[in-house]
Write a protein that holds these residues in place. Structure first.
Motif, short mmCIF file in Angstrom:
data_model
loop_
_atom_site.label_atom_id
_atom_site.label_comp_id
_atom_site.label_asym_id
_atom_site.label_seq_id
_atom_site.Cartn_x
_atom_site.Cartn_y
_atom_site.Cartn_z
N TRP A 51 -57.56 4.68 14.39
CA TRP A 51 -58.89 5.28 14.29
C TRP A 51 -60.00 4.24 14.32
O TRP A 51 -61.10 4.50 14.83
CB TRP A 51 -58.98 6.13 13.02
N TYR A 52 -59.74 3.04 13.80
CA TYR A 52 -60.74 1.98 13.86
C TYR A 52 -60.83 1.37 15.27
O TYR A 52 -61.90 1.27 15.87
CB TYR A 52 -60.37 0.84 12.89
N ASN A 53 -59.69 0.94 15.77
CA ASN A 53 -59.69 0.07 16.94
C ASN A 53 -59.71 0.80 18.27
O ASN A 53 -59.86 0.16 19.32
CB ASN A 53 -58.49 -0.89 16.90
N SER A 54 -59.58 2.11 18.25
CA SER A 54 -59.71 2.85 19.51
C SER A 54 -61.11 2.65 20.09
O SER A 54 -61.28 2.55 21.32
CB SER A 54 -59.44 4.33 19.29
N LEU A 55 -62.11 2.58 19.24
CA LEU A 55 -63.47 2.31 19.71
C LEU A 55 -63.60 0.87 20.21
O LEU A 55 -64.28 0.61 21.21
CB LEU A 55 -64.49 2.56 18.60
N CYS A 56 -62.91 -0.05 19.56
CA CYS A 56 -63.04 -1.47 19.90
C CYS A 56 -62.43 -1.82 21.26
O CYS A 56 -62.65 -2.92 21.77
CB CYS A 56 -62.38 -2.33 18.82
N ARG A 57 -61.69 -0.89 21.86
CA ARG A 57 -61.07 -1.18 23.16
C ARG A 57 -62.11 -1.38 24.27
O ARG A 57 -61.76 -1.83 25.36
CB ARG A 57 -60.10 -0.07 23.55
N ILE A 58 -63.35 -1.08 24.01
CA ILE A 58 -64.37 -1.29 25.03
C ILE A 58 -64.82 -2.74 25.11
O ILE A 58 -65.63 -3.09 25.98
CB ILE A 58 -65.61 -0.40 24.78
N CYS A 59 -64.28 -3.61 24.27
CA CYS A 59 -64.79 -4.98 24.17
C CYS A 59 -64.69 -5.74 25.49
O CYS A 59 -65.69 -6.30 25.96
CB CYS A 59 -64.05 -5.73 23.07
N VAL A 60 -63.51 -5.77 26.10
CA VAL A 60 -63.34 -6.52 27.35
C VAL A 60 -64.16 -5.91 28.49
O VAL A 60 -64.86 -6.64 29.21
CB VAL A 60 -61.86 -6.65 27.71
N PRO A 61 -64.11 -4.57 28.69
CA PRO A 61 -64.97 -4.00 29.73
C PRO A 61 -66.45 -4.29 29.51
O PRO A 61 -67.19 -4.50 30.49
CB PRO A 61 -64.68 -2.49 29.63
N LEU A 62 -66.91 -4.33 28.26
CA LEU A 62 -68.31 -4.67 28.01
C LEU A 62 -68.61 -6.10 28.44
O LEU A 62 -69.64 -6.37 29.06
CB LEU A 62 -68.65 -4.50 26.52
N PHE A 63 -67.70 -7.03 28.10
CA PHE A 63 -67.89 -8.41 28.55
C PHE A 63 -67.99 -8.48 30.07
O PHE A 63 -68.81 -9.21 30.62
CB PHE A 63 -66.73 -9.28 28.08
N VAL A 64 -67.13 -7.73 30.76
CA VAL A 64 -67.13 -7.76 32.22
C VAL A 64 -68.43 -7.18 32.76
O VAL A 64 -69.02 -7.72 33.70
CB VAL A 64 -65.91 -6.99 32.78
#
Length: 357
Positions: A51-64
């Motif tokens: 529940w916490y880290n499902s949102l955090c999966r956008i980290c790499v796409p955001l960097f890109v």
């Protein structure tokens, strides 16, 4: 990795800081759902990670997307490669060497193995520090940038939308595979099916430049669409992970909805980017904004170094806190803060750009 424009977009600085923190929280979560040899730990802590880290999966796409936003036009390929590769590849190589010695001093590798790992760096990593995969992907985008640049700068809105439509369809293929294991020319001997050239991280680069060219002005629909994309994307990501947690034995199949190359992750990434890109800052001289800009400028160094700090912080807090509900944010936040301080100190060393980017 900091880029300069005539008018600084502080929204993108904020996005870069958010993405940097999310990377650290993702790696913090790995302690609580990944067992030995990549098997799944189906525990209450693993559910909190979901529940916490499902949102955090956008980290790499955001960097890109942020990197892609500042990537074009490429006017002189030789100048472009010299600037980009020196800022990314040299710190990467130095940290590969440092991680090789880090493994040695931890007792995880012999001296002979350490030397072998360093010699192996031109082939892949040097040591198995998984987060460094990102650098290879980013360098691949840089290599293709001079080829893509003319189209990015001159393509019509409809042609960019056509590309993004096919990219979105390609990002649905992991779910189509649940019903049809092979589609559109796929076979065990063919790894380049019909939409192969529309898949991958390059779509995030195109998306960033599509928004930059046609939707950069602030508009109310940015927030409406952004919230809708974020909510729906998060629902697919978290519920999908949660439903697979009790049945999947290995991480590579558990993380189906966590893949960076899925439509739900793309939805969340686009939603957050749309909402944050035009944040208006009235007091651009505030201490908080200066701190955000400083962290943003040092985000690459933080990314490269954080695993060393994370292992120490995790060892300190893990036995002192009862649940991952608390462990995840505490360990991630402490690691983030300490790593920034370390990189900040290193930045005062002469020629530090070769180490921290």
């Amino acid at each position: 990795m900091t880029d300069t424009t005539v008018t600084r977009n502080y929204g993108l600085d904020i996005l870069r800081v958010i993405a940097c923190y999310m990377v650290i929280q993702i790696h913090t979560g790995e302690f609580y759902y990944i067992g030995d040899r990549g098997n799944v730990l189906n525990t209450l802590d693993a559910n909190w990670v979901c529940w916490y880290n499902s949102l955090c999966r956008i980290c790499v796409p955001l960097f890109v997307m942020i990197s892609g936003f500042f990537l074009f036009p490429v006017k002189d390929a030789s100048v472009f490669f010299k600037k980009r590769f020196s800022r990314v590849a040299i710190p990467f190589i130095l940290w590969c060497v440092l991680y090789a010695f880090y493994f040695y001093f931890r007792g995880d590798a012999t001296l002979n193995a350490t030397v072998t790992n360093i010699v192996h760096i031109p082939v892949n990593y040097g040591v198995e520090i998984g987060h460094l995969w990102f650098v290879y992907m980013l360098l691949g985008i840089y290599l293709f940038a001079p080829v893509l640049s003319p189209w990015i700068q001159t393509a019509s809105r409809k042609s960019m939308e056509f590309y993004l439509l096919l990219w979105c369809i390609a990002f649905c293929i992991p779910y189509i595979h649940l019903i049809f294991p092979a589609i559109w020319g796929e076979a065990f001997w063919n790894h380049t099916p019909m939409l192969y050239y529309f898949s991958g991280f390059m779509g995030y680069v195109v998306l960033a430049n599509y928004i930059k060219r046609f939707h950069m002005e602030p508009a109310r629909w940015n927030y409406v669409a952004g919230i809708a994309l974020l909510v729906v994307g998060y629902g697919i990501t978290a519920v999908g992970f949660s439903m697979r947690l009790p049945t999947e034995k290995f991480v590579n199949t558990l993380e189906l909805t966590w893949s960076f190359e899925t439509i739900n992750i793309a939805m969340m990434t686009a939603g957050v980017f749309l909402m944050v890109k035009n944040i208006q800052i009235k007091n651009t001289g505030s201490a908080i904004l200066k701190l955000v800009a400083d962290i943003s400028a040092k985000s690459y160094g933080i990314y490269l170094a954080h695993i060393m700090v994370l292992n120490v912080v995790h060892a300190f807090w893990d036995g002192r806190l009862a649940s991952a509900a608390v462990k995840l944010p505490v360990i991630a936040a402490c690691t983030f803060a300490i790593t920034f301080i370390v990189i900040k100190i290193l930045s005062f060393i002469p020629k530090s750009k070769w180490l921290i980017g």
